[in-house]
Design an enzyme around this catalytic site. Structure first.
Site, PDB file in Angstrom:
ATOM      1  N   ALA A  31       0.869  -1.190   0.000  1.00  0.00           N
ATOM      2  CA  ALA A  31       0.000   0.000   0.000  1.00  0.00           C
ATOM      3  C   ALA A  31       0.907   1.241   0.000  1.00  0.00           C
ATOM      4  CB  ALA A  31      -0.962   0.005   1.184  1.00  0.00           C
ATOM      5  N   HIS A  36       7.048   5.884   1.498  1.00  0.00           N
ATOM      6  CA  HIS A  36       7.895   4.762   1.062  1.00  0.00           C
ATOM      7  C   HIS A  36       8.840   5.201  -0.065  1.00  0.00           C
ATOM      8  CE1 HIS A  36       4.149   2.580   2.529  1.00  0.00           C
ATOM      9  NE2 HIS A  36       5.091   1.993   3.255  1.00  0.00           N
ATOM     10  N   SER A 186      -0.153   4.302   5.049  1.00  0.00           N
ATOM     11  CA  SER A 186      -1.024   3.380   4.302  1.00  0.00           C
ATOM     12  C   SER A 186      -2.427   3.390   4.885  1.00  0.00           C
ATOM     13  CB  SER A 186      -0.454   1.955   4.361  1.00  0.00           C
ATOM     14  OG  SER A 186       0.859   1.942   3.833  1.00  0.00           O
TER      15      SER A 186
HETATM   16  P1  AMP Z   1       4.971   0.251   6.468  1.00  0.00           P
HETATM   17  O1  AMP Z   1       4.709  -0.210   5.059  1.00  0.00           O
HETATM   18  O2  AMP Z   1       3.909   1.149   6.999  1.00  0.00           O
HETATM   19  O3  AMP Z   1       5.365  -0.885   7.380  1.00  0.00           O
HETATM   20  O4  AMP Z   1       6.257   1.177   6.385  1.00  0.00           O
HETATM   21  C1  AMP Z   1       7.440   0.745   5.766  1.00  0.00           C
HETATM   22  C2  AMP Z   1       8.528   1.748   6.034  1.00  0.00           C
HETATM   23  O5  AMP Z   1       8.138   3.007   5.493  1.00  0.00           O
HETATM   24  C3  AMP Z   1       8.809   1.974   7.507  1.00  0.00           C
HETATM   25  O6  AMP Z   1      10.215   2.106   7.704  1.00  0.00           O
HETATM   26  C4  AMP Z   1       8.093   3.259   7.793  1.00  0.00           C
HETATM   27  O7  AMP Z   1       8.651   3.989   8.879  1.00  0.00           O
HETATM   28  C5  AMP Z   1       8.289   4.004   6.492  1.00  0.00           C
HETATM   29  N1  AMP Z   1       7.270   5.047   6.334  1.00  0.00           N
HETATM   30  C6  AMP Z   1       5.926   4.904   6.453  1.00  0.00           C
HETATM   31  N2  AMP Z   1       5.320   6.104   6.315  1.00  0.00           N
HETATM   32  C7  AMP Z   1       6.298   7.016   6.125  1.00  0.00           C
HETATM   33  C8  AMP Z   1       6.313   8.435   5.921  1.00  0.00           C
HETATM   34  N3  AMP Z   1       5.196   9.153   5.903  1.00  0.00           N
HETATM   35  N4  AMP Z   1       7.506   9.047   5.759  1.00  0.00           N
HETATM   36  C9  AMP Z   1       8.666   8.329   5.783  1.00  0.00           C
HETATM   37  N5  AMP Z   1       8.717   6.988   5.968  1.00  0.00           N
HETATM   38  C10 AMP Z   1       7.545   6.336   6.139  1.00  0.00           C
END
Ligand code: AMP
Length: 288
Positions: A31, A36, A186
């Protein structure tokens, strides 16, 4: 062109091809959004091979959490990965990641994983550290990139790598926000337009707190709480916590604390739970 592989065996030739280069991994649950993308860009800048993992990790979801409804958008994700120059997406099946079924041996975070997010989501950081460890083993990178958006997770991953002598460099990437301040997530796609307006309270509270960083920890907390209270009073937002913590151990900082701190918030708008945080520097201040 971004390749898509589902098994470790299919990933191996990509890793072999860059045995002497720098290999980077960005772990995600899919997502994908501009947050990301920023991690991919940083990885592309720093590394010769960029691997993105997409895996919705069952171990980090509690029984009443959103594992089943978590958005799964692989086709769109692949397009975004291609735009960002990701070389290969590794999207393994649960059976490959958990070959023994429910794991008996897990990575436990200790006390730093029991505050804030850990207090509201029991077992969450055990699930996170276990999957990060597994995906590091499966992708064998020189560098792994994590968002500051999940500040406690980033701190715990750094601590795991230090405490377990893991041969990888952890790179933190600043939070990407919508123009009005809402941190990209997401889970934002669950929000109705009214809930999105309510959710903006989180970042507004953090920025209000940050403005008081020269006036001490209590002033920061008071300013952030004042913003949150306006929305909680109407019942639109339910705050799990607002905390001003020491980034080294995620304990609350005392009133006279100076130096680097993290102002963190978690709240629910409708059924959607959101988290956000801002790093700030508390400077010496006079008595209040
Ligand atoms: P997730 O898919 O939500 O598990 O996130 C995957 C990676 O993306 C993790 O290292 C999160 O900290 C990073 N991430 C999610 N949202 C953001 C954002 N708004 N800004 C920077 N990094 C993000």
């Amino acid at each position: 062109m971004t390749a898509l592989v589902h098994t470790r065996a299919e990933l191996q030739p990509f890793l072999d091809g860059f045995a002497n280069g720098k290999r980077g991994v960005v772990m995600t649950m899919g997502a994908l959004h501009e947050g990301h993308l920023e991690l991919f860009k940083q990885a592309r800048h720093d590394c010769d091979l960029v691997v993105a993992t997409i895996f919705v990790n069952p171990l980090q979801f509690g029984p009443n959490e959103d594992f089943d409804r978590y958005p799964r958008t692989l086709d769109d994700d692949l397009k975004l990965c291609a735009e960002a120059g990701v070389d290969v997406v590794y999207a393994p099946a649960v059976e490959e990641v958990y070959p023994g079924g429910q794991p008996i041996v897990k990575v436990t975070p200790g006390p730093m994983g029991e505050t804030l997010e850990g207090a509201f989501r029991p077992g969450f950081f055990t699930g996170v550290l276990t999957i990060v460890n597994k995906l590091l083993n499966l992708t064998d990178p020189d560098k792994a990139f994590f968002g500051q958006k999940d500040a406690q997770q980033l701190a715990l991953v750094r601590r795991m790598v230090l405490d377990l002598n893991m041969p990888v460099e952890i790179i933190g990437v600043p939070t990407v926000r919508d123009e009005d301040g809402l941190a990209k997530s997401s889970r934002n796609r669950y929000l109705s337009s009214e809930e999105r307006a309510t959710a903006l309270t989180l970042s507004r509270a953090l920025f209000a707190g940050q403005e008081k960083a020269t006036e001490g920890a209590d002033a920061v907390r008071d300013a952030a709480n004042a913003v949150l209270e306006r929305t909680t009073a109407t019942g639109e937002l339910t705050v799990d916590y607002l905390a001003l913590v020491d980034p080294r151990d995620f304990s609350e900082v005392p009133p006279a604390f100076t130096g680097q701190a993290v102002l963190a918030v978690a709240a629910r708008a409708g059924t959607t739970r959101l988290i956000d945080n801002l790093p700030l520097t508390l400077t010496p201040h006079g008595a209040r």
